[in-house]
Scaffold this motif. Sequence first.
Motif, mmCIF file in Angstrom:
data_model
loop_
_atom_site.group_PDB
_atom_site.id
_atom_site.type_symbol
_atom_site.label_atom_id
_atom_site.label_comp_id
_atom_site.label_asym_id
_atom_site.label_seq_id
_atom_site.Cartn_x
_atom_site.Cartn_y
_atom_site.Cartn_z
ATOM 1 N N SER A 54 1.539 -1.981 1.137
ATOM 2 C CA SER A 54 0.971 -0.434 0.866
ATOM 3 C C SER A 54 1.934 0.344 1.644
ATOM 4 O O SER A 54 1.123 1.553 1.432
ATOM 5 C CB SER A 54 -0.580 -1.214 1.443
ATOM 6 O OG SER A 54 -0.567 -0.686 2.852
ATOM 7 N N GLY A 55 2.244 -0.218 2.456
ATOM 8 C CA GLY A 55 3.438 0.732 2.760
ATOM 9 C C GLY A 55 2.252 2.030 4.125
ATOM 10 O O GLY A 55 2.827 2.702 4.605
ATOM 11 N N ALA A 56 0.690 1.246 4.351
ATOM 12 C CA ALA A 56 0.021 1.664 5.212
ATOM 13 C C ALA A 56 0.266 1.406 6.715
ATOM 14 O O ALA A 56 0.976 0.399 6.874
ATOM 15 C CB ALA A 56 -1.719 1.349 5.000
ATOM 16 N N SER A 57 0.195 2.341 7.714
ATOM 17 C CA SER A 57 -0.072 1.947 8.799
ATOM 18 C C SER A 57 -1.738 0.833 9.535
ATOM 19 O O SER A 57 -2.648 1.225 8.403
ATOM 20 C CB SER A 57 -0.468 3.397 9.524
ATOM 21 O OG SER A 57 -1.714 3.825 9.959
ATOM 22 N N PHE A 58 -1.840 0.285 10.210
ATOM 23 C CA PHE A 58 -3.136 -0.203 10.692
ATOM 24 C C PHE A 58 -2.548 -1.122 12.202
ATOM 25 O O PHE A 58 -1.603 -0.715 12.924
ATOM 26 C CB PHE A 58 -2.929 -1.926 10.114
ATOM 27 C CG PHE A 58 -1.474 -3.030 10.069
ATOM 28 C CD1 PHE A 58 -1.100 -3.431 11.755
ATOM 29 C CD2 PHE A 58 -0.170 -2.116 9.002
ATOM 30 C CE1 PHE A 58 0.016 -4.034 11.253
ATOM 31 C CE2 PHE A 58 0.704 -2.681 9.510
ATOM 32 C CZ PHE A 58 1.007 -4.223 10.059
ATOM 33 N N ALA A 59 -3.838 -1.403 12.720
ATOM 34 C CA ALA A 59 -4.093 -1.678 13.907
ATOM 35 C C ALA A 59 -3.593 -3.510 14.409
ATOM 36 O O ALA A 59 -3.964 -4.448 13.673
ATOM 37 C CB ALA A 59 -5.238 -1.589 14.685
ATOM 38 N N VAL A 60 -2.594 -3.487 15.518
ATOM 39 C CA VAL A 60 -2.404 -4.703 15.817
ATOM 40 C C VAL A 60 -2.793 -4.711 18.187
ATOM 41 O O VAL A 60 -2.915 -4.368 18.448
ATOM 42 C CB VAL A 60 -0.673 -5.601 15.749
ATOM 43 C CG1 VAL A 60 -1.015 -6.860 16.530
ATOM 44 C CG2 VAL A 60 -0.739 -5.151 14.643
ATOM 45 N N SER A 61 -3.942 -6.338 17.566
ATOM 46 C CA SER A 61 -4.128 -6.022 19.257
ATOM 47 C C SER A 61 -3.913 -7.906 19.301
ATOM 48 O O SER A 61 -4.220 -9.116 18.913
ATOM 49 C CB SER A 61 -5.590 -6.073 19.555
ATOM 50 O OG SER A 61 -6.050 -7.220 18.394
ATOM 51 N N VAL A 62 -3.211 -8.353 20.583
ATOM 52 C CA VAL A 62 -2.743 -9.295 20.962
ATOM 53 C C VAL A 62 -3.863 -9.815 22.157
ATOM 54 O O VAL A 62 -3.413 -8.918 23.322
ATOM 55 C CB VAL A 62 -1.450 -10.008 21.139
ATOM 56 C CG1 VAL A 62 -1.460 -11.156 21.628
ATOM 57 C CG2 VAL A 62 -0.543 -9.653 20.391
#
Length: 130
Positions: free
Chosen positions: A78-86
Amino acid sequence: MANYNTDLVTVIVDGFIVTGFADGTYISCGRNEDKREFEVGAQGDVVVVENADDTGFFNFTLQQTSPANSVLRALFKSGASFAVSVNDPNDNSASSFASECYVANLPDNEKEEGSGDREWEILAADYEEI
């Protein structure tokens, strides 16, 4: 004696709880550049330089059968941005977050006799440890 429990560590990518991590070091994350550094003048004067580069990375090693592989593959396409949490609630452990992330590339398409691993690199535009 201190205890560490990997079951307490949670990884969320675009709202999806990631499971199916490979054995060994399965999560690696950090800043791309030091936040601060010294500049020393000709007469020994020291200046602390604050680096505005808040980019970072999240690297995940997943089992070939992890359902997260499909999610990460779709995000790459998709090339879309997204959030990541650890989130790591173990004592003295840091948690990491970024709201603008991108999958750098697809993992190598390797086939093995047994279940193989997939290594994912996530680029983070606004990495922070909390």
